[in-house]
Write an enzyme that holds these catalytic residues in place. Structure first.
Site, short mmCIF file in Angstrom:
data_model
loop_
_atom_site.label_atom_id
_atom_site.label_comp_id
_atom_site.label_asym_id
_atom_site.label_seq_id
_atom_site.Cartn_x
_atom_site.Cartn_y
_atom_site.Cartn_z
N SER A 77 -21.50 31.44 -8.75
CA SER A 77 -20.98 31.14 -7.41
C SER A 77 -20.15 32.31 -6.89
O SER A 77 -20.64 33.43 -6.80
CB SER A 77 -20.18 29.83 -7.45
OG SER A 77 -19.99 29.32 -6.17
N ASP A 221 -25.97 26.05 -6.23
CA ASP A 221 -24.82 26.63 -6.93
C ASP A 221 -24.92 26.42 -8.44
O ASP A 221 -25.10 25.30 -8.92
CB ASP A 221 -23.55 25.97 -6.40
CG ASP A 221 -22.30 26.74 -6.76
OD1 ASP A 221 -22.13 27.07 -7.95
OD2 ASP A 221 -21.49 27.00 -5.87
#
Length: 747
Positions: A77, A221
């Site tokens: 991320s 993610d």
């Protein structure tokens, strides 16, 4: 037995020789070991955490200050974003500068500059407060708030120097990042591919950013499955692992006051448990004290970076033991070179032509472009709303570049849009729009606006967009209002006859157009067509009898030239615009029996500049002229009021009430100083002057001292439904001023 002394003399040369030989060998061995003993390979792991990931930059700064050479880096991320930039050759301080210069409000909203949009798309964005997909009588919701294209364009620009690297272990620092397959729930290690795409997938926070498709896998993610890929960094060859953990610990109910905090808590439940094991695999574990910040605290970036530095300083002595004597960080210049695009490839599309796509991009094969040009073209494609996903790669092609576009057509062909508005002329209205794409032809769109309120209105538009080629459209609209007005649209003849100075009128306009238009020089919109208009103006006389002033059909041909680079229609800070129109009226059913052919030419231009960040100066001028001896004045220029959607030749004018003055020719100048004293809050002052008179440019009076003047001071607020404005306006020529209130986008 020989004497001991003699014995020693005999054997000493042997022992001394062996001793010297042994010492030499030991010395050689020692020197060799010092020369070839490998320095411990250092790997860095950066966890995900949204804005909390700013702390990674602070830690990297301290590592650089300590002289630690990083051999491997990976993350998830935001850790993938920072780690990817670092792996590509940026220093921590350069990344700090990049993040400081990034507008994260624009990044999170996938902001598309107004100047990147077509005139049609500008119109849509400045009309509707809410847009929802509509299919089989069911209203849907978007898959995410943002498609992440703002972020993707930025990453492509920043990673220019490694744009051709497809294996991440060949980057200046070998790199890996983690994503999650949303269909299987499995983690996906991204070690190769197109670097901006991999980083985008790893940071596609659910519901905030759309999933990214790579090699047939739909990715989101990586923090959902592996927010701290320490095992992978160890497998890459790291002897010493430095880990930076910016994940949230479990929060109490008092802290879970925002939707984003709750989402993060849910996604962190498993991660927090696995982090205990991962921490044991980390040689130097750093956890900055950032519990008072959230994943969206992007406005606190400086503070979070400082917290990262503070936490890293606690491990300074450990870092110094890893210092490489010969290592010296050399910052590379931040270069974003131009691109020579000699080939553009587009995947097969069902509903849109190559000409449409190239037309939106704004550049063709064999063109040298900047990253700003590329971003602008991608923004234009995005603003059409025709594609649910837009990804691209920059590939080597001979001695230049290939732009490979991968477009996913949106399955949503039907949309419902909504808006609200109030002004002093049309009064209150709720706007409902139905938009249908791909009805008859590729690239076509049908849009129907219905305004429900004090005055019913509608606008129907069918348009076929052919990109660089001529596009075709059909329009139909109906507008009406009722109001006490200060002009009789007839040079005061009716007022003089009846001895009055105001009258209540019902005004309605019913118009239909067929037109062709194209983009000229990639900036100007040029077009023309034919129009049939029905105009009706009626009232009640002093004796309470219906009085009809106008009830005629008009046939005309028209042409226009438009340019608009303003960054905001209502509160611009930069840019300029021009709009020129010509209408030649060839026929009328002639209700008043006084029609003769005539032509109306009008134009307006304006420019906006910003000073000291909050002071905006707008200058505008406009003029209109009626050529011919037409006896009907119902299409004259009408000045007065503010905050309404202008049709025909109605124009705003401060100091005079709505529909306050009319004539067949005019010239006007306007200046506005707008101060954005707080974000989206404005205070402004305006002054305008005009000469308005029949045959104004023949008499030469347009050069004289202005016949009309007016001023206004107001407050404006930018909201999701459009501008909300309050203005007090006055004129030296009139005995009283006017207080105007308007809310919502003008329609």
């Amino acid at each position: 037995m020989k004497p001991i002394r003699k014995r020693l003399r005999e054997v000493f040369p042997i022992y001394s020789t062996l001793w010297v030989f042994g010492m030499v060998c030991f010395g050689v061995t020692l020197g060799y070991s010092q020369e070839v003993t490998p320095r411990p390979k250092v790997g860095v792991v950066l966890s995900g955490g949204g804005a909390k990931g700013f702390a990674h930059i602070g830690v990297l700064k301290v590592l650089e200050d300590a002289g630690v050479k990083i051999d491997y880096i990976g993350g998830t991320s935001m850790g993938a974003v920072v780690g990817g930039l670092y792996a590509s050759g940026y220093s921590a301080r350069q990344i700090d500068s990049i993040f400081h210069d990034t507008n994260f409000d624009e990044l999170l909203s996938d902001y598309i500059p107004r100047e990147s949009k077509s005139f049609y798309e500008k119109h849509n964005d400045e009309l509707y407060a809410l847009t929802l997909p509509f299919d089989k009588l069911t209203i849907g919701i978007p898959i995410a708030l943002s498609r992440g294209l703002y972020n993707y364009n930025l990453l492509n620009k920043l990673l220019h120097n490694v744009r051709h690297v497809r294996k991440f272990d060949q980057l200046p620092i070998p790199f890996v990042c983690v994503a999650t397959n949303i269909e299987t729930g499995e983690e996906v290690m991204l070690r190769e591919g197109y670097l901006p795409e991999a980083i985008l997938a790893s940071s596609a926070f659910p519901s905030l950013f759309s999933p990214v498709e790579i090699n047939g896998q739909l990715l989101i993610d990586g923090g959902v499955t592996n927010n701290y890929p320490v095992e992978e960094i160890r497998r890459m060859g790291a002897d010493i692992i430095i880990g930076v953990d910016v994940q949230d610990d479990l929060q109490t109910r008092e802290k879970l006051s925002e939707a984003t905090r709750i989402l993060v808590q849910i996604s962190n439940l498993e991660m927090i448990q696995s982090m205990k094991r991962k921490q044991l695999l980390t040689d130097i574990y750093i956890k900055p004290d950032i519990k008072n910040y959230s994943v969206i605290s992007f406005d606190k970036g400086r503070e979070i970076i400082a917290k990262g530095e503070e936490a890293a300083r606690e491990s300074w002595e450990k870092f110094k033991k890893l210092t490489s004597r010969n290592y010296q960080l050399i910052e590379k210049p931040l270069q974003q070179d131009s691109l020579q695009i000699d080939r553009i490839t587009i995947n097969a599309l069902k509903n849109y032509t190559r000409a449409f796509v190239i037309g939106k991009l704004g550049f063709k094969q064999g063109t040298k472009i900047s990253y700003a040009d590329l971003k602008n073209g991608i923004n234009k494609l995005t603003s059409t709303g025709n594609f649910s996903s837009i990804l691209y790669q920059i590939n080597p092609f001979n001695d230049s570049e290939e732009l490979e576009l991968r477009l996913t057509e949106s399955k949503n062909k039907t949309f419902l849009r909504f808006g609200l508005h109030y002004d002093g002329l049309y009064k209150s209205a709720a706007l409902v729009n139905l938009t249908q794409k791909k009805i008859l032809f590729r690239n076509d769109v049908l849009s129907l606006d219905v305004g429900l309120g004090d005055n019913f209105r509608y606008n129907l538009d069918y348009y076929i967009d052919n990109g660089f080629y001529f596009s075709f459209g059909l329009k139909s609209r109906f507008n009406q209002f009722n109001r006490n007005v200060s002009t009789d649209f007839n040079n005061g003849a009716f007022f003089d006859q009846e001895g009055i100075n105001a009258i209540n009128v019902d005004y309605s306009d019913f118009s239909h157009q067929a037109y062709l238009q194209t983009v000229f020089a990639q900036k100007f919109l040029i077009g023309g067509g034919i129009e049939l208009k029905h105009l009706e103006i009626k009232s009640k006389t002093l004796e309470n009898q219906k009085q009809i002033f106008e009830d005629s059909n008009y046939l005309s041909v028209f042409g226009y030239l438009k340019y608009d680079s303003l960054d905001n229609k209502y509160f611009p800070k930069k840019g300029w615009f021009f709009n020129g129109e010509l209408n030649s009226y060839l026929y009328s059913s002639d209700y008043a029996n006084n029609f003769e052919r005539f032509t109306i030419i009008k134009g307006e231009a304006g420019i906006t500049r910003t000073f000291y960040k909050i002071f905006n100066l707008r200058l505008q001028s406009e003029a209109g002229i009626n050529i011919g001896d037409n006896g009907s004045h119902y299409l004259d220029f009408v000045l007065g009021g503010y905050g309404f959607q202008t049709i025909n030749n109605f124009r705003h004018f401060y100091g005079y009430d709505f529909v306050g003055a009319a004539a067949d020719s005019y010239i006007r100048a306007l200046a506005t100083v707008d101060v954005e004293f707080y974000k989206k809050n404005h205070i402004n002052f305006s002054a305008n002057y005009a000469n308005l008179e029949n045959k104004l440019f023949k008499t030469g009076n347009w050069l004289q001292t202005p016949m009309m003047s007016g001023y206004a001071v107001g407050y404006g607020l930018e909201t999701v439904i459009g501008p909300i404005e309050v203005k007090y306006s006055w004129s030296p020529e009139l005995p009283k001023g006017f207080l105007w209130f308007s809310a919502g986008f003008w329609f």
